[in-house]
Design a protein around this motif. Sequence first.
Motif, PDB file in Angstrom:
ATOM      1  N   SER A 113       0.791  -1.179  -0.067  1.00 32.52           N
ATOM      2  CA  SER A 113      -0.145   0.028   0.061  1.00 32.52           C
ATOM      3  C   SER A 113       0.884   1.307  -0.113  1.00 32.52           C
ATOM      4  CB  SER A 113      -0.963  -0.118   1.195  1.00 32.52           C
ATOM      5  OG  SER A 113      -0.337  -0.069   2.449  1.00 32.52           O
ATOM      6  N   ALA A 114       1.843   1.260   0.643  1.00 37.12           N
ATOM      7  CA  ALA A 114       2.600   2.319   0.670  1.00 37.12           C
ATOM      8  C   ALA A 114       3.367   2.651  -0.590  1.00 37.12           C
ATOM      9  CB  ALA A 114       3.879   2.153   1.718  1.00 37.12           C
ATOM     10  N   GLN A 115       3.641   1.715  -1.414  1.00 35.17           N
ATOM     11  CA  GLN A 115       4.331   1.609  -2.820  1.00 35.17           C
ATOM     12  C   GLN A 115       3.191   2.446  -3.618  1.00 35.17           C
ATOM     13  OE1 GLN A 115       7.160  -1.290  -4.295  1.00 35.17           O
ATOM     14  NE2 GLN A 115       6.448  -2.477  -2.615  1.00 35.17           N
ATOM     15  N   LEU A 116       2.153   1.877  -3.666  1.00 34.41           N
ATOM     16  CA  LEU A 116       0.957   2.460  -4.404  1.00 34.41           C
ATOM     17  C   LEU A 116       0.453   3.882  -4.053  1.00 34.41           C
ATOM     18  CD1 LEU A 116      -1.536  -0.484  -4.026  1.00 34.41           C
ATOM     19  CD2 LEU A 116      -0.061   0.203  -6.182  1.00 34.41           C
ATOM     20  N   ALA A 117       0.741   4.134  -2.878  1.00 36.68           N
ATOM     21  CA  ALA A 117       0.485   5.590  -2.601  1.00 36.68           C
ATOM     22  C   ALA A 117       1.366   6.498  -3.032  1.00 36.68           C
ATOM     23  CB  ALA A 117       0.684   6.123  -0.731  1.00 36.68           C
ATOM     24  N   VAL A 118       2.570   5.982  -3.451  1.00 29.29           N
ATOM     25  CA  VAL A 118       3.807   7.171  -4.141  1.00 29.29           C
ATOM     26  C   VAL A 118       3.513   7.013  -5.646  1.00 29.29           C
ATOM     27  CG1 VAL A 118       6.084   7.504  -4.391  1.00 29.29           C
ATOM     28  CG2 VAL A 118       5.009   6.918  -2.185  1.00 29.29           C
ATOM     29  N   GLN A 119       3.327   5.643  -6.352  1.00 22.26           N
ATOM     30  CA  GLN A 119       3.758   5.574  -7.654  1.00 22.26           C
ATOM     31  C   GLN A 119       2.455   5.414  -8.248  1.00 22.26           C
ATOM     32  OE1 GLN A 119       6.779   2.859  -8.710  1.00 22.26           O
ATOM     33  NE2 GLN A 119       6.495   2.091  -6.698  1.00 22.26           N
ATOM     34  N   ARG A 121      -1.564   6.215  -9.770  1.00 20.32           N
ATOM     35  CA  ARG A 121      -2.462   7.288  -9.987  1.00 20.32           C
ATOM     36  C   ARG A 121      -3.795   6.520 -10.154  1.00 20.32           C
ATOM     37  NH1 ARG A 121       1.395   9.171  -8.182  1.00 20.32           N
ATOM     38  NH2 ARG A 121       2.589  10.588  -9.012  1.00 20.32           N
ATOM     39  N   ARG A 122      -5.034   7.329 -10.347  1.00 21.82           N
ATOM     40  CA  ARG A 122      -6.351   7.494 -10.710  1.00 21.82           C
ATOM     41  C   ARG A 122      -6.282   6.707 -11.919  1.00 21.82           C
ATOM     42  NH1 ARG A 122     -11.357   8.282  -8.538  1.00 21.82           N
ATOM     43  NH2 ARG A 122     -10.458   9.734  -6.932  1.00 21.82           N
ATOM     44  N   GLY A 123      -7.169   5.550 -11.920  1.00 26.46           N
ATOM     45  CA  GLY A 123      -7.216   4.898 -13.187  1.00 26.46           C
ATOM     46  C   GLY A 123      -6.263   3.688 -13.471  1.00 26.46           C
ATOM     47  N   ASP A 124      -5.242   3.592 -12.698  1.00 23.04           N
ATOM     48  CA  ASP A 124      -4.313   2.640 -12.880  1.00 23.04           C
ATOM     49  C   ASP A 124      -4.904   1.533 -12.116  1.00 23.04           C
ATOM     50  OD1 ASP A 124      -2.336   4.256 -13.908  1.00 23.04           O
ATOM     51  OD2 ASP A 124      -1.277   4.552 -11.803  1.00 23.04           O
ATOM     52  N   LEU A 139      -4.788  -6.899   1.627  1.00 23.26           N
ATOM     53  CA  LEU A 139      -6.189  -6.352   1.802  1.00 23.26           C
ATOM     54  C   LEU A 139      -5.966  -4.628   2.088  1.00 23.26           C
ATOM     55  CD1 LEU A 139      -7.689  -8.671   4.583  1.00 23.26           C
ATOM     56  CD2 LEU A 139      -8.063  -8.525   1.968  1.00 23.26           C
ATOM     57  N   LYS A 140      -4.669  -4.364   2.510  1.00 19.83           N
ATOM     58  CA  LYS A 140      -4.418  -2.884   2.652  1.00 19.83           C
ATOM     59  C   LYS A 140      -4.053  -2.213   1.274  1.00 19.83           C
ATOM     60  CE  LYS A 140      -2.889  -2.209   7.475  1.00 19.83           C
ATOM     61  NZ  LYS A 140      -3.959  -1.088   7.611  1.00 19.83           N
ATOM     62  N   ALA A 141      -3.376  -3.231   0.352  1.00 19.97           N
ATOM     63  CA  ALA A 141      -3.164  -2.850  -0.920  1.00 19.97           C
ATOM     64  C   ALA A 141      -4.557  -2.328  -1.671  1.00 19.97           C
ATOM     65  CB  ALA A 141      -2.434  -3.767  -1.876  1.00 19.97           C
ATOM     66  N   LEU A 142      -5.645  -3.257  -1.524  1.00 22.95           N
ATOM     67  CA  LEU A 142      -6.776  -3.139  -2.378  1.00 22.95           C
ATOM     68  C   LEU A 142      -7.352  -1.881  -1.723  1.00 22.95           C
ATOM     69  CD1 LEU A 142      -8.076  -6.783  -2.059  1.00 22.95           C
ATOM     70  CD2 LEU A 142      -7.719  -5.452  -4.186  1.00 22.95           C
ATOM     71  N   GLU A 143      -7.523  -1.607  -0.471  1.00 29.41           N
ATOM     72  CA  GLU A 143      -8.060  -0.513   0.221  1.00 29.41           C
ATOM     73  C   GLU A 143      -7.320   0.683  -0.165  1.00 29.41           C
ATOM     74  OE1 GLU A 143      -7.355  -0.866   4.514  1.00 29.41           O
ATOM     75  OE2 GLU A 143      -8.991  -2.463   4.698  1.00 29.41           O
ATOM     76  N   ALA A 147      -9.159   3.812  -2.722  1.00 33.26           N
ATOM     77  CA  ALA A 147      -9.131   5.404  -2.197  1.00 33.26           C
ATOM     78  C   ALA A 147      -8.583   6.180  -3.230  1.00 33.26           C
ATOM     79  CB  ALA A 147      -8.237   5.251  -0.762  1.00 33.26           C
ATOM     80  N   MET A 148      -7.509   5.525  -4.035  1.00 33.90           N
ATOM     81  CA  MET A 148      -6.888   6.384  -5.186  1.00 33.90           C
ATOM     82  C   MET A 148      -7.648   6.284  -6.420  1.00 33.90           C
ATOM     83  SD  MET A 148      -2.975   5.182  -4.177  1.00 33.90           S
ATOM     84  CE  MET A 148      -2.213   6.715  -5.255  1.00 33.90           C
ATOM     85  N   GLY A 149      -8.832   5.430  -6.350  1.00 30.10           N
ATOM     86  CA  GLY A 149      -9.567   5.506  -7.755  1.00 30.10           C
ATOM     87  C   GLY A 149      -8.963   4.531  -8.654  1.00 30.10           C
TER      88      GLY A 149
END
Length: 204
Positions: A113-119, A121-124, A139-143, A147-149
């Motif tokens: 999830s921390a990697q997704l938060a940085v890298q 974008r919405r629509g990815d 589960l946190k990655a899915l959350e 949250a990022m769309g």
Amino acid sequence: MDATRGFKVKLPLPGLVVFAADYARRLASVLSAHDWADVAHLAEDLRDCRDSGRQVFLCGNGGSAGNAIHLANDFLYGISKTFGVGLRVIALPANSSVLTCLANDLGYEAIFSAQLAVQARRGDVLIVLSGSGNSPNILKALEQAKAMGMKTYAILGYDGGKARAMADVPIHFPVNDMQLSEDLQLVVGHIIMQWLYESRPNKD
């Protein structure tokens, strides 16, 4: 081994032959029962990612982590084999420095999830691979993705776990066997890889 080199030729163990045939039967049974509409959704979304430049992320633990890295290779290069043409894809388990840093500082449940938060974008697109569907970092990655769309997919075994309800499109194989679950992750990925290769815009 070659008997002419002094080695005795050994016949396969009968027990192993029967075991292998049963394993193949169980795998074939699960494959034949699946309707593949969910895989078609993922394939079409990945084709659009290829054409539009949207980013794709894969993640999983253990054998599923290895499969995520394997499929990232297939989607980056194998779907085209033309220089500079392929999916913009990242396997989140691939960088051990990042994984150990995040696990140490934030906890193992945050390594994806921390990697997704940085890298991301919405629509990815996020594809999670999990046998149980209950790993906290999955589960946190899915959350985080929701949250990022992002659009989320989950390739799952057993009863699908919590991830089955959380993913936009769950690809669920109801098999109570971790190795078959991991085999099926690659089967799905390889089906999509070959389909994307056959539908590549500039055929060789």
